[in-house]
Write a protein that holds these residues in place. Structure first.
Motif, PDB file in Angstrom:
ATOM      1  N   LEU A  56      -1.532   9.361  -3.211  1.00 34.55           N
ATOM      2  CA  LEU A  56      -2.539  10.233  -2.576  1.00 34.55           C
ATOM      3  C   LEU A  56      -1.876  11.535  -2.099  1.00 34.55           C
ATOM      4  N   LYS A  57      -0.631  11.418  -1.604  1.00 31.42           N
ATOM      5  CA  LYS A  57       0.082  12.638  -1.175  1.00 31.42           C
ATOM      6  C   LYS A  57       0.249  13.579  -2.355  1.00 31.42           C
ATOM      7  N   GLU A  58       0.619  13.006  -3.507  1.00 31.16           N
ATOM      8  CA  GLU A  58       0.816  13.831  -4.725  1.00 31.16           C
ATOM      9  C   GLU A  58      -0.464  14.570  -5.107  1.00 31.16           C
ATOM     10  N   SER A  78      -3.765   9.699   7.258  1.00 28.82           N
ATOM     11  CA  SER A  78      -2.636  10.637   7.388  1.00 28.82           C
ATOM     12  C   SER A  78      -2.533  11.597   6.196  1.00 28.82           C
ATOM     13  N   VAL A  79      -3.264  11.336   5.115  1.00 26.72           N
ATOM     14  CA  VAL A  79      -3.064  12.188   3.925  1.00 26.72           C
ATOM     15  C   VAL A  79      -4.289  13.050   3.592  1.00 26.72           C
ATOM     16  N   CYS A  80      -5.313  13.022   4.457  1.00 27.25           N
ATOM     17  CA  CYS A  80      -6.521  13.797   4.135  1.00 27.25           C
ATOM     18  C   CYS A  80      -7.084  14.432   5.395  1.00 27.25           C
ATOM     19  N   LYS A  81      -8.128  15.234   5.199  1.00 25.17           N
ATOM     20  CA  LYS A  81      -8.728  15.934   6.341  1.00 25.17           C
ATOM     21  C   LYS A  81      -9.462  14.956   7.256  1.00 25.17           C
ATOM     22  N   LYS A  82     -10.195  14.025   6.631  1.00 23.74           N
ATOM     23  CA  LYS A  82     -10.953  13.040   7.411  1.00 23.74           C
ATOM     24  C   LYS A  82     -11.157  11.806   6.529  1.00 23.74           C
ATOM     25  N   ARG A 109      -9.897   8.966 -11.023  1.00 23.66           N
ATOM     26  CA  ARG A 109      -8.703   9.833 -10.971  1.00 23.66           C
ATOM     27  C   ARG A 109      -7.443   8.973 -11.006  1.00 23.66           C
ATOM     28  N   LEU A 110      -7.563   7.736 -10.538  1.00 20.79           N
ATOM     29  CA  LEU A 110      -6.399   6.840 -10.428  1.00 20.79           C
ATOM     30  C   LEU A 110      -6.916   5.409 -10.323  1.00 20.79           C
ATOM     31  N   VAL A 111      -6.174   4.473 -10.917  1.00 22.59           N
ATOM     32  CA  VAL A 111      -6.441   3.052 -10.651  1.00 22.59           C
ATOM     33  C   VAL A 111      -5.183   2.515  -9.973  1.00 22.59           C
ATOM     34  N   TYR A 112      -5.328   1.968  -8.777  1.00 20.90           N
ATOM     35  CA  TYR A 112      -4.175   1.475  -8.034  1.00 20.90           C
ATOM     36  C   TYR A 112      -4.328  -0.030  -7.789  1.00 20.90           C
ATOM     37  N   MET A 113      -3.389  -0.807  -8.327  1.00 18.39           N
ATOM     38  CA  MET A 113      -3.440  -2.260  -8.135  1.00 18.39           C
ATOM     39  C   MET A 113      -2.338  -2.708  -7.198  1.00 18.39           C
ATOM     40  N   TRP A 153       0.813  -1.234   0.000  1.00 20.71           N
ATOM     41  CA  TRP A 153       0.000   0.000   0.000  1.00 20.71           C
ATOM     42  C   TRP A 153       0.842   1.278   0.000  1.00 20.71           C
ATOM     43  N   GLU A 154       2.169   1.143   0.179  1.00 14.72           N
ATOM     44  CA  GLU A 154       2.992   2.354   0.343  1.00 14.72           C
ATOM     45  C   GLU A 154       2.877   3.279  -0.867  1.00 14.72           C
ATOM     46  N   ASP A 155       2.920   2.685  -2.063  1.00 11.33           N
ATOM     47  CA  ASP A 155       2.854   3.537  -3.261  1.00 11.33           C
ATOM     48  C   ASP A 155       1.496   4.245  -3.385  1.00 11.33           C
TER      49      ASP A 155
END
Ligand code: GLY
Length: 368
Positions: free
Chosen positions: A30-32, A62-66, A164-168, A23-25
């Motif tokens: 999400l940070k980007e 950790s990367v969003c408001k809620k 917006r993104l597909v993450y596998m 999940w790190e990537d």
């Protein structure tokens, strides 16, 4: 090191498909996106939630408001407007507005349903596909088709909405049971059969490693498969033409899915539908007999069905004719000229469809 493909829309970059392990990537992606002021909602079913839900919720916090989680019961029977309404109510209750984002974590049902909620809530909010089944990674998470079943009709209500993104995360493939894992192969083989005979040969050559779930081979396979899908959806995002080729096996497949009351997985029904479409192609003298048998038998080592019991062929014919893939009164069938070359055909008769369904039908009583 993650690999990626970009999918364009109207020749402009639209979204990335990221291939990774772990999940790190995802957190880096999400940070980007600079989501610090935005709320995120993981939408997932009860099965996937039990494996990844809480851990992922903690990571994305950790990367969003809620960050919140909407969980619905697993199964195709829940891909409906009632669950969509539950999702709207949940998002309203959590104060989600237009800049907030949904994360579809799961298989095809979750991706289709979450995408439809994202397409319609407040006239459209962003969403990210995180497919966790082979079928969703190879097919349904890419290309922006979203929707739900309605009154027993598959995908009858829906919208095109690009993620917006597909993450596998390929690690998720290790947690699938064998039946769920192999069901995904029908869509992967479909990509070879309709467009890419070299990929089809590659699948045969790498059969052993694929069945052993060798992550390097699976990642190469998904990259190859996603390239076929990407090229098709880039050329025809809203299925005005060639995208329909991706529906190979889906017309009779959807009818069997419904006739069997969703007991069989979508991928298993697509395998049966591809065998039927290849049979019709052979009988219409478009495909050679050798290639028909080759396609049919190719499903066997991947534990996919090539016959089905407990159906009434006439009922499957009726359901086939009520599927939505129609041009006026004609069913838009996808047939085969050879492995790697599919065509749209509107000349298939009821007799030809029935003969193909009867060829699939395994009559338990007659075989006692
Ligand atoms: N699954 C077929 C398509 O995306 O068009």
């Amino acid at each position: 090191m993650a690999q990626r493909l970009n999918v364009t829309l109207n020749k402009k970059p639209c979204y990335d498909i990221v291939f990774s392990v772990g999940w790190e990537d995802l957190i880096e992606e999400l940070k980007e996106m600079e989501l610090g002021e935005r709320k995120l909602c993981i939408c997932t079913d009860s099965n996937v939630d039990a494996i990844y839900g809480d851990a992922l919720l903690e990571k994305i916090s950790s990367v969003c408001k809620k960050a919140v989680k909407f969980v619905f019961p697993a199964g195709e029977e829940h891909k409906n407007l009632e669950v969509v309404k539950d999702a709207y109510r949940f998002l309203i209750g959590e104060g989600f507005d237009r800049k907030d984002v949904l994360l579809a974590l799961g298989g095809g049902v979750t991706g289709d349903l979450t995408g439809f909620v994202a397409a319609t809530y407040l006239r459209g909010i962003d969403f990210i596909q995180i497919p966790t089944t082979l079928l969703a990674q190879a097919d349904s998470s890419i290309g922006g088709k979203t929707g739900v079943d309605f009154d027993g009709y598959k995908n009858m209500v829906g919208a095109f909405k690009m993620p917006r993104l597909v993450y596998m995360n390929f690690e998720t493939l290790k947690t699938l049971d064998d039946r769920q894992f192999f069901a995904g192969f029908a869509e992967i083989m479909k990509h070879g059969i309709i467009k890419d005979s070299e990929f089809y040969e590659w699948l045969i050559e790498n059969m052993y490693e694929i069945c052993e779930r060798d992550l390097d081979v699976l990642s190469e396979m998904l990259m190859k498969s996603c390239i076929v899908k990407k090229l098709v959806v880039e050329k025809d995002p809203t299925e005005q033409g060639d995208r329909a080729l991706l529906n190979l096996g889906h017309t009779i497949g959807h009818a069997i899915e419904k006739a069997k009351n969703f007991e069989l997985y979508h991928g298993e029904c697509v395998a049966l539908g591809i065998v039927a479409a290849a049979f019709i192609s052979w009988k219409k003298e478009m495909l050679s007999m050798e290639e028909y048998y080759e396609i049919r038998d190719m499903f066997v080592p991947f534990y996919l069905p090539i016959s089905v019991e407990g159906i009434d062929p006439n009922e499957v014919l009726r359901l086939t004719k009520s599927d939505k893939k129609k041009d006026g009164d004609f069913i838009r069938f996808i047939l085969l000229k050879k492995i790697g070359k599919a065509v749209i055909d509107t000349s298939v008769t009821d007799e030809e469809i029935l003969a193909a369904i009867q060829e699939l039908y395994f009559d338990e009583e007659a075989n006692d």
